[in-house]
Design a protein around this motif. Structure first.
Motif, mmCIF file in Angstrom:
data_model
loop_
_atom_site.group_PDB
_atom_site.id
_atom_site.type_symbol
_atom_site.label_atom_id
_atom_site.label_comp_id
_atom_site.label_asym_id
_atom_site.label_seq_id
_atom_site.Cartn_x
_atom_site.Cartn_y
_atom_site.Cartn_z
ATOM 1 N N VAL A 144 0.838 -1.205 0.000
ATOM 2 C CA VAL A 144 0.000 0.000 0.000
ATOM 3 C C VAL A 144 0.874 1.258 0.000
ATOM 4 N N THR A 145 0.509 2.211 -0.841
ATOM 5 C CA THR A 145 1.269 3.465 -0.923
ATOM 6 C C THR A 145 0.304 4.653 -0.929
ATOM 7 N N ARG A 146 0.869 5.840 -0.636
ATOM 8 C CA ARG A 146 0.022 7.032 -0.507
ATOM 9 C C ARG A 146 0.716 8.281 -1.045
ATOM 10 N N LEU A 147 -0.058 9.112 -1.716
ATOM 11 C CA LEU A 147 0.405 10.456 -2.035
ATOM 12 C C LEU A 147 -0.772 11.427 -1.832
ATOM 13 N N ARG A 148 -1.633 11.569 -2.867
ATOM 14 C CA ARG A 148 -2.861 12.359 -2.647
ATOM 15 C C ARG A 148 -4.028 11.434 -2.322
ATOM 16 N N ASN A 149 -3.789 10.128 -2.520
ATOM 17 C CA ASN A 149 -4.795 9.137 -2.152
ATOM 18 C C ASN A 149 -4.071 7.861 -1.752
ATOM 19 N N THR A 150 -4.848 6.822 -1.463
ATOM 20 C CA THR A 150 -4.268 5.591 -0.925
ATOM 21 C C THR A 150 -4.504 4.465 -1.920
ATOM 22 N N LEU A 151 -3.414 3.789 -2.296
ATOM 23 C CA LEU A 151 -3.471 2.800 -3.361
ATOM 24 C C LEU A 151 -2.944 1.447 -2.886
ATOM 25 N N GLY A 152 -3.487 0.385 -3.475
ATOM 26 C CA GLY A 152 -2.895 -0.935 -3.289
ATOM 27 C C GLY A 152 -3.549 -1.817 -2.253
ATOM 28 N N GLN A 153 -4.601 -1.306 -1.567
ATOM 29 C CA GLN A 153 -5.271 -2.138 -0.565
ATOM 30 C C GLN A 153 -5.973 -3.320 -1.252
ATOM 31 N N ARG A 154 -6.260 -4.330 -0.415
ATOM 32 C CA ARG A 154 -7.055 -5.441 -0.930
ATOM 33 C C ARG A 154 -8.411 -4.885 -1.397
ATOM 34 N N CYS A 155 -8.917 -5.405 -2.477
ATOM 35 C CA CYS A 155 -10.203 -4.975 -3.042
ATOM 36 C C CYS A 155 -10.153 -3.606 -3.721
ATOM 37 N N VAL A 156 -8.936 -3.059 -3.892
ATOM 38 C CA VAL A 156 -8.802 -1.818 -4.660
ATOM 39 C C VAL A 156 -8.064 -2.105 -5.958
ATOM 40 N N LEU A 157 -8.613 -1.630 -7.063
ATOM 41 C CA LEU A 157 -7.887 -1.673 -8.338
ATOM 42 C C LEU A 157 -7.860 -0.260 -8.896
ATOM 43 N N ALA A 158 -6.663 0.285 -9.041
ATOM 44 C CA ALA A 158 -6.519 1.645 -9.555
ATOM 45 C C ALA A 158 -6.165 1.590 -11.041
ATOM 46 N N ILE A 159 -6.383 2.721 -11.699
ATOM 47 C CA ILE A 159 -6.046 2.829 -13.126
ATOM 48 C C ILE A 159 -5.249 4.114 -13.339
ATOM 49 N N ARG A 160 -4.134 3.986 -14.054
ATOM 50 C CA ARG A 160 -3.422 5.189 -14.491
ATOM 51 C C ARG A 160 -4.086 5.699 -15.751
ATOM 52 N N LEU A 161 -4.517 6.933 -15.725
ATOM 53 C CA LEU A 161 -5.011 7.557 -16.948
ATOM 54 C C LEU A 161 -3.808 7.959 -17.797
ATOM 55 N N GLN A 162 -3.813 7.571 -19.048
ATOM 56 C CA GLN A 162 -2.678 7.868 -19.937
ATOM 57 C C GLN A 162 -3.193 8.614 -21.163
ATOM 58 N N PRO A 163 -3.460 9.917 -21.009
ATOM 59 C CA PRO A 163 -4.124 10.669 -22.083
ATOM 60 C C PRO A 163 -3.129 11.300 -23.056
ATOM 61 N N ASN A 164 -2.286 10.480 -23.655
ATOM 62 C CA ASN A 164 -1.226 11.012 -24.519
ATOM 63 C C ASN A 164 -1.770 11.633 -25.800
ATOM 64 N N HIS A 165 -0.969 12.537 -26.359
ATOM 65 C CA HIS A 165 -1.334 13.180 -27.624
ATOM 66 C C HIS A 165 -0.092 13.264 -28.510
ATOM 67 N N PRO A 166 -0.231 13.003 -29.832
ATOM 68 C CA PRO A 166 0.963 12.960 -30.696
ATOM 69 C C PRO A 166 1.704 14.290 -30.788
ATOM 70 N N ALA A 167 1.041 15.405 -30.469
ATOM 71 C CA ALA A 167 1.737 16.692 -30.531
ATOM 72 C C ALA A 167 1.611 17.446 -29.207
#
Lengths: 471, 269
Positions: A144-167
């Motif tokens: 489990v890790t924390r910065l602005r929220n708490t990630l990695g607990q059992r029953c939690v699945l987080a997603i990184r948003l990757q909104p890339n753009h070619p330019a």
């Protein structure tokens, strides 16, 4: 020390631990490219049999790369927990595999020995395990890790948003990001890979993402995945940095090819920690680093030093864990078929990496992905996604329809994240979930928004954009 | 991105949001606001993705064919001929990149026999990871580069095509023919947005041991990227710079506009 074993009357010898580890690896095109792979399936099994008899103490005593010539090896030696190692030292790799799988070896136990286990030990165990074994053991462990929220607990699945753009168009990036938020993704991080590696670009992306988080109130962190020195130069010019990103590898030489050393990472982390104290943000923790890795990266820099790609990858985790990261993910199918040939090898590598990272104490996520010249497709991605969710993976990528329009590869989508949460009964990070419910995107813990196109968040985009272009 | 999207464009939107949304959608090729079927794609989205992936995979797997791809007229006009690297099949080429950086004795002999040495500009065409990129991009681009080079007063070698080609083959061409500048037009790894992205890798007097540090690259030559006329101008300008500076690579100003670090799109070198 030479190793040997006999398979069906045929005797195989291995000159040293490095060769033994390489030949015990499951089939990988990268090890073949490096000309260190087993020459036959019989030799592979012979190596596994010989490896099963090696004790963990012997692995500790025989670094695959000389610590005098490699700072990653020195880090591994210096950070080893000798006291906790006492109960493991005399186990053979074969016994260690069984100990890991044993029901009596629970999460607390595994947590206690994480610094007693070196990357080479984790890699050795992985080489004797089936895919299901890798899932079973990893599923015991939550980091489990924390910065602005708490990630990695059992029953939690987080997603990184990757909104890339070619330019690096900010409007395109922000619309992609808002679209992702409306699927409940982005709790791991909103992280953009810039197309143009310049301080100005990186700074403008960071400002825009920071404003999006400010305006929307979403409790998550942002990141612009440029080189660490570019991010720090942007910070110097007043850009806000939540998470400091860097690609890392398992040898000093490979890291040097990325333009970094352990000192670079240490200094960068300290600067960001200090920067956070000056910002008006309700931090809930101090995990400020984000690392990406991937089997084959050391070899592609010609910096593997005869070490197989699985073992090199495990060593990259030794680098990562020295800096208390919020997020670490292997980018498992990105590198191409000369390192991971097809769906089978990509799947195997994803499970291995996740297992080793978790065992070594990392908040392990995975970019489950492929390129169009590998023998893989979206079904391959979905298969590995299900397996890794079962294994308790911390987070995956959320790319619009899985198609990264900047990097030209296919990963997992906003939809895929929603599907895994539904299938396995998992939730976003708790702080983020509360926000999603408050904004009418989730109800009763589930994605409920039916018409994202009419959500007020889209209407707020114009103001974010106006501020960003004024910046 | 596709023509017929599945999204809820019919859903009532507040006027301002609808206008902003339309303006923003036009700014990115990403597939946004596509709607969903439960937690999965709508059928139209699913099939669009399959279609675009099919085009990308076919682009990788399709074999280059000079007459079909470039037309008899261009083949005749440029006296194009074909050689192969040490890779013997597409599968071997994909798995063992080093084979795509070397010629066998037969190819070496063919090149030596048919191409004049010591020219100012030698052009080669490589299938790389997309025969579709080569088929789409080369017919317009090649004559522009050859004509432009002749207008500069440069001697231009005989162009040839290389099957199962990686960028490192530049060094072999340099060793065989000793031209001043080599331009390799090669198909890049296809994505779903386009399977037709061509690159021009260029080097001054390439020889064994040279790496990307000694090369320059003009990438993204395709319909939604750099058009052929502009690509030809940049290739010629870069060649002139190389000839003047008598070097190529990091010392030459026109460089990549910046590379993404982190997940870095691995090029086909």
């Amino acid at each position: 020390m030479p190793y040997q074993s006999t398979v069906r009357g045929e005797r195989f010898a291995f000159a040293d631990l490095r060769e033994l580890l390489a030949k015990a690896n499951e089939e990988k095109s990268g090890d073949e490219l490096a000309e260190i792979a087993a020459a036959s399936q019989r030799e592979r099994v012979a190596a596994k049999r010989a490896l099963a008899e090696v004790t963990l103490a012997e692995i500790l005593a025989n670094p695959v790369i000389d610590p005098d010539n490699d700072e990653v090896s020195r880090l591994i030696v210096d950070s080893h927990d000798a006291a906790a190692f006492a109960e493991l030292a005399n186990l053979t790799v074969g016994e260690f595999r069984e100990w890991l799988l044993d029901d009596a070896t629970d999460e607390a136990k595994l947590h206690d020995v994480r610094w007693a286990i070196t990357p080479e030990m984790a890699a050795a165990a992985a080489k004797l395990m089936s895919n299901k074994d890798l899932v079973l053991v990893a599923a015991k462990i939550r980091n489990v890790t924390r910065l602005r929220n708490t990630l990695g607990q059992r029953c939690v699945l987080a997603i990184r948003l990757q909104p890339n753009h070619p330019a690096d168009d900010l409007g395109g990036i922000l619309l992609s990001a808002v679209d992702g938020l409306l699927y409940g993704t982005g709790d791991a991080v909103i992280g953009v890979n810039p197309a143009i590696e310049s301080v100005d670009t990186v700074a403008s992306i960071l400002h825009a993402l920071d404003r999006l988080i400010g305006v929307s109130g979403a409790p998550t962190q942002h990141c612009c995945l440029a080189h660490i020195t570019t991010q720090l130069a942007a910070l110097e010019r007043g850009a806000p940095i939540d998470l400091l990103f860097q690609s890392v590898a398992g040898t000093e030489a490979a890291n040097a090819s990325f333009g970094i050393s352990l000192a670079t990472l240490r200094e960068g982390r300290e600067r960001v920690l200090e920067h956070h104290q000056r910002r008006d943000v309700a931090w809930v923790g101090q995990n400020v680093m984000y690392f990406e890795t991937g089997q084959g990266s050391a070899l592609s820099a010609d910096a593997h030093q005869g070490v197989d790609q699985l073992t090199c990858e495990a060593r990259a985790y030794a680098v990562a864990r020295a800096f208390d990261p919020l997020l670490v993910n292997t980018v498992v199918g990105f590198i191409g078929p000369e390192y991971l040939l097809d769906e089978r090898q990509i799947t195997r590598a994803g499970l291995e990496d996740h297992f080793m990272g978790k065992l070594l104490g990392l908040p392990m996520g995975c970019d489950v992905c492929y390129t169009n010249h590998a023998a893989a497709d979206q079904n391959s991605v979905e298969n590995l996604l299900v397996l890794l969710t079962a294994a308790g993976c911390n987070y995956f990528m959320g790319v619009p329809c899985g198609d990264d329009v900047m990097l030209s590869y296919q990963s997992t989508s906003y939809h895929d994240g929603a599907a895994m949460r539904k299938l396995f009964g998992l939730s976003p990070a708790p702080e983020f979930l509360a926000w999603l419910e408050q904004r009418g995107i989730f109800a009763d813990g589930q994605l409920s928004l039916a018409e994202p196109a009419s959500h007020p968040l889209l209407g707020q985009l114009e103001s974010v954009l106006a501020d960003s272009s004024a910046n | 991105m596709s023509k017929k999207s599945s999204i809820n464009r019919d859903a009532p939107l507040p006027a301002v949001a609808a206008k902003a949304l339309a303006a923003l959608r036009a700014r990115t090729p990403a597939r946004l606001v596509v709607g969903r079927a439960g937690p999965s794609y709508r059928t139209a989205t699913q099939l669009e993705l399959r279609e675009d992936h099919a085009a990308a995979v076919d682009a990788v797997q399709t074999e280059m064919d000079l007459v079909r791809d470039f037309g008899q007229e261009l083949v005749d006009a440029c006296e194009l001929f074909e050689v192969r690297t040490l890779a013997e099949s597409k599968a071997e080429y994909l798995k063992r990149p080093q084979l795509g950086r070397q010629f066998g004795p037969e190819a070496q002999a063919a090149i030596r026999e048919q191409c004049p040495g010591n020219v100012d500009l030698q052009i080669a065409i490589g299938d790389g990871l997309s025969a579709a990129a080569v088929a789409t991009g080369v017919p317009a681009l090649l004559p522009l580069v050859i004509d432009g080079a002749q207008q500069h007063g440069w001697s231009v070698g005989r162009t040839f095509a290389i099957r199962y080609c990686r960028v490192g083959i530049l060094n072999e061409i340099g060793e065989l023919l000793a031209p001043r500048v080599v331009v390799l037009l090669v198909g890049e790894r296809p994505g779903l947005v386009t399977a037709e992205s061509l690159s021009a890798y260029m080097a001054f007097r390439p020889r064994r041991g040279h790496t990307d540090a000694e090369r320059n690259l003009i990438s993204n030559i395709h319909a939604r990227g750099i058009p052929p006329q502009r690509a030809a101008e940049r290739i010629l300008a870069l060649a002139a710079q190389m000839m003047q500076a008598e070097t190529s690579g990091v010392a030459i100003k026109e460089q990549l506009p910046g590379q993404a670090i982190g997940k870095q799109a691995p090029r086909i070198s």
